[in-house]
Design an enzyme around this catalytic site. Structure first.
Site, PDB file in Angstrom:
ATOM      1  N   ASP A   1      17.853 -63.094  11.251  1.00 28.03           N
ATOM      2  CA  ASP A   1      17.293 -62.007  10.437  1.00 28.03           C
ATOM      3  C   ASP A   1      15.797 -61.815  10.678  1.00 28.03           C
ATOM      4  O   ASP A   1      15.160 -61.004   9.998  1.00 28.03           O
ATOM      5  CB  ASP A   1      17.547 -62.268   8.942  1.00 28.03           C
ATOM      6  N   GLY A   2      15.233 -62.557  11.634  1.00 26.04           N
ATOM      7  CA  GLY A   2      13.824 -62.379  11.985  1.00 26.04           C
ATOM      8  C   GLY A   2      12.887 -63.338  11.282  1.00 26.04           C
ATOM      9  O   GLY A   2      11.702 -63.389  11.603  1.00 26.04           O
TER      10      GLY A   2
ATOM     11  N   HIS B   1     -14.219 -57.206  18.021  1.00 31.07           N
ATOM     12  CA  HIS B   1     -14.509 -55.774  18.180  1.00 31.07           C
ATOM     13  C   HIS B   1     -15.908 -55.439  17.651  1.00 31.07           C
ATOM     14  O   HIS B   1     -16.663 -54.712  18.298  1.00 31.07           O
ATOM     15  CB  HIS B   1     -13.422 -54.966  17.460  1.00 31.07           C
TER      16      HIS B   1
ATOM     17  N   ASP C   1     -17.799 -45.408  25.042  1.00 27.26           N
ATOM     18  CA  ASP C   1     -17.945 -44.759  23.727  1.00 27.26           C
ATOM     19  C   ASP C   1     -19.193 -45.324  23.049  1.00 27.26           C
ATOM     20  O   ASP C   1     -19.814 -46.274  23.549  1.00 27.26           O
ATOM     21  CB  ASP C   1     -16.690 -44.929  22.852  1.00 27.26           C
TER      22      ASP C   1
ATOM     23  N   LYS D   1     -17.180 -40.252  23.156  1.00 25.07           N
ATOM     24  CA  LYS D   1     -15.716 -40.204  23.035  1.00 25.07           C
ATOM     25  C   LYS D   1     -15.310 -39.785  21.628  1.00 25.07           C
ATOM     26  O   LYS D   1     -15.938 -40.183  20.648  1.00 25.07           O
ATOM     27  CB  LYS D   1     -15.165 -41.606  23.346  1.00 25.07           C
TER      28      LYS D   1
ATOM     29  N   ARG E   1     -11.801 -39.923  19.272  1.00 27.64           N
ATOM     30  CA  ARG E   1     -10.400 -40.352  19.245  1.00 27.64           C
ATOM     31  C   ARG E   1      -9.568 -39.282  18.578  1.00 27.64           C
ATOM     32  O   ARG E   1      -9.866 -38.840  17.478  1.00 27.64           O
ATOM     33  CB  ARG E   1     -10.260 -41.701  18.511  1.00 27.64           C
TER      34      ARG E   1
ATOM     35  N   THR F   1      -4.324 -49.061  24.879  1.00 29.66           N
ATOM     36  CA  THR F   1      -3.409 -48.091  25.500  1.00 29.66           C
ATOM     37  C   THR F   1      -3.942 -47.571  26.828  1.00 29.66           C
ATOM     38  O   THR F   1      -3.211 -46.919  27.570  1.00 29.66           O
ATOM     39  CB  THR F   1      -3.210 -46.872  24.582  1.00 29.66           C
TER      40      THR F   1
ATOM     41  N   GLY G   1      -6.255 -45.293  26.997  1.00 23.90           N
ATOM     42  CA  GLY G   1      -6.741 -43.932  26.782  1.00 23.90           C
ATOM     43  C   GLY G   1      -8.250 -43.810  26.968  1.00 23.90           C
ATOM     44  O   GLY G   1      -8.744 -42.840  27.563  1.00 23.90           O
ATOM     45  N   THR G   2      -8.992 -44.780  26.456  1.00 22.37           N
ATOM     46  CA  THR G   2     -10.456 -44.741  26.562  1.00 22.37           C
ATOM     47  C   THR G   2     -10.890 -44.808  28.025  1.00 22.37           C
ATOM     48  O   THR G   2     -11.754 -44.053  28.477  1.00 22.37           O
ATOM     49  CB  THR G   2     -11.060 -45.926  25.762  1.00 22.37           C
TER      50      THR G   2
HETATM   51  C1  R5P Z   1     -12.757 -48.884  20.539  1.00 20.52           C
HETATM   52  O1  R5P Z   1     -13.615 -48.767  19.701  1.00 20.52           O
HETATM   53  C2  R5P Z   1     -12.630 -50.072  21.439  1.00 20.52           C
HETATM   54  O2  R5P Z   1     -13.848 -50.625  21.795  1.00 20.52           O
HETATM   55  C3  R5P Z   1     -11.878 -49.678  22.691  1.00 20.52           C
HETATM   56  O3  R5P Z   1     -12.598 -48.689  23.369  1.00 20.52           O
HETATM   57  C4  R5P Z   1     -10.541 -49.151  22.357  1.00 20.52           C
HETATM   58  O4  R5P Z   1      -9.951 -49.928  21.366  1.00 20.52           O
HETATM   59  C5  R5P Z   1      -9.645 -49.113  23.563  1.00 20.52           C
HETATM   60  O5  R5P Z   1      -8.411 -48.634  23.137  1.00 20.52           O
HETATM   61  P1  R5P Z   1      -7.529 -47.725  24.078  1.00 20.52           P
HETATM   62  O6  R5P Z   1      -7.389 -48.454  25.386  1.00 20.52           O
HETATM   63  O7  R5P Z   1      -6.246 -47.597  23.334  1.00 20.52           O
HETATM   64  O8  R5P Z   1      -8.232 -46.422  24.227  1.00 20.52           O
END
Ligand code: R5P
Length: 312
Positions: A36-37, A129, A168, A191, A193, A222, A224-225
């Site tokens: 069940d996890g 972060h 960013d 940047k 988001r 991901t 994306g940045t």
């Molecule tokens: C954002 O503030 C972090 O420093 C990274 O730029 C971000 O988390 C990278 O996330 P992703 O690769 O999804 O864009």
């Protein structure tokens, strides 16, 4: 107190490499899941009265890895451990250190509070972060930096035509550290988001034309940045031999597939999380094992670790 290092299931390779660098055998523990996890853990190592270091990144995936850490810490405490230190090379939920909209939860503070509830007395983390995440914890945080290790690896690959790029505004301080270490100029991408996976580059400050960019960030998630930064740099006339340096290459889901067509020359990252699967990316991993081992050794001996933490 005896030193005992336990390898959580989040990254056994790094935990074992850290144990080797320390010259100790990892203590035994079992982590199982019921159908069940539900999680069940058992610490088989003798931890009574010991100075325990529990090596476990909390992601990806964030929730199971966090729960494993909490259960293992609780098991150590219930077994009479003298002190439990969570060695968390990558901290999931660290980006939720503030609310960007009303109605949101404060994930970093909640996850951090739970570690205290589970009996963790101290946390060792790497390139959080933001430094503000430290304040989410009810226990002391030893915040290490992999930037000197990464900057060394970048230095070997760069010439005088490099430019350090912050993808960013949040990475500007980090980019300043790399630029200072490498003696290179700096540029900043503005940047926005759009959602969890999509970002847009709205502008660029600094000169990148005919220069080889080094995009630096605390993490690639991901992709994306990095994707938006690469397009903005090429549009601004930068050379196409792009290098990316980031402490945490998390790369969940389709991130590898997203980054592969960008033809990034090199990605230099640490092994704070296990390597992702997918098409080959030019990732070079700098191991954190010796940094973590050095920190554990000094903390165990109650020695200072000031030279291993980021300069603010
Ligand atoms: C954002 O503030 C972090 O420093 C990274 O730029 C971000 O988390 C990278 O996330 P992703 O690769 O999804 O864009």
């Amino acid at each position: 107190m005896n030193l005992v290092l336990l390898a959580g299931p989040g990254h056994p390779e790094l935990a074992h490499a850290t144990a080797r660098a320390l010259g100790v055998e990892p203590g035994r523990c079992r982590v199982e899941r019921f159908p069940d996890g539900e999680l069940q853990v058992e610490v088989e190592a003798h931890v009574r009265g010991a100075d325990v270091y529990l090596v476990q990144p909390t992601g990806p995936p964030a929730d199971p890895r966090l729960m494993e850490l909490l259960f293992l810490a609780d098991a150590c405490r219930l077994s009479g451990a003298g002190r439990v230190t969570a060695v968390v090379p990558y901290l999931g939920y660290a980006r939720q250190d503030r609310r960007t909209r009303p109605g949101q939860a404060l994930g970093a503070r909640l996850a951090a509070s739970l570690t205290g509830v589970a009996g963790v007395a101290r946390v060792v983390a790497v390139d959080l972060h933001t430094a503000a995440v430290e304040a989410c914890f009810p226990v002391p945080v030893e915040h290490l930096s992999a930037v000197p290790l990464l900057a060394e690896a970048v230095r070997a690959a760069m010439g005088e035509d490099g430019v350090v790029v912050s993808p960013d505004l949040g990475a500007v301080r980090l980019a300043e550290r790399y630029a200072r270490d490498l003696g290179l100029p700096m540029a900043v991408i503005h940047k926005t988001r759009v959602d969890a996976t999509a970002v847009a580059a709205r502008g660029l400050t600094g000169s990148v034309r005919a220069r080889r960019p080094i995009i630096v960030d605390d993490m690639i998630s991901t992709g994306g940045t990095i994707e938006a930064a690469v397009h903005a740099l090429l549009d601004a006339g930068a050379r196409s031999e792009i290098l990316v340096a980031a402490t945490h290459a998390v790369l969940p889901g389709q991130a590898v597939e997203r980054l592969a067509p960008l033809r990034i020359g090199r990605i230099i990252a640490t092994d704070s999380v296990p390597a992702p699967s997918g098409p080959p990316l030019p990732i070079e991993r700098v191991s954190l094992a010796s940094l973590l081992a050095d920190a554990v050794r000094r903390l165990h001996r109650e020695e200072p670790i000031r030279d291993l933490v980021p300069s603010r």
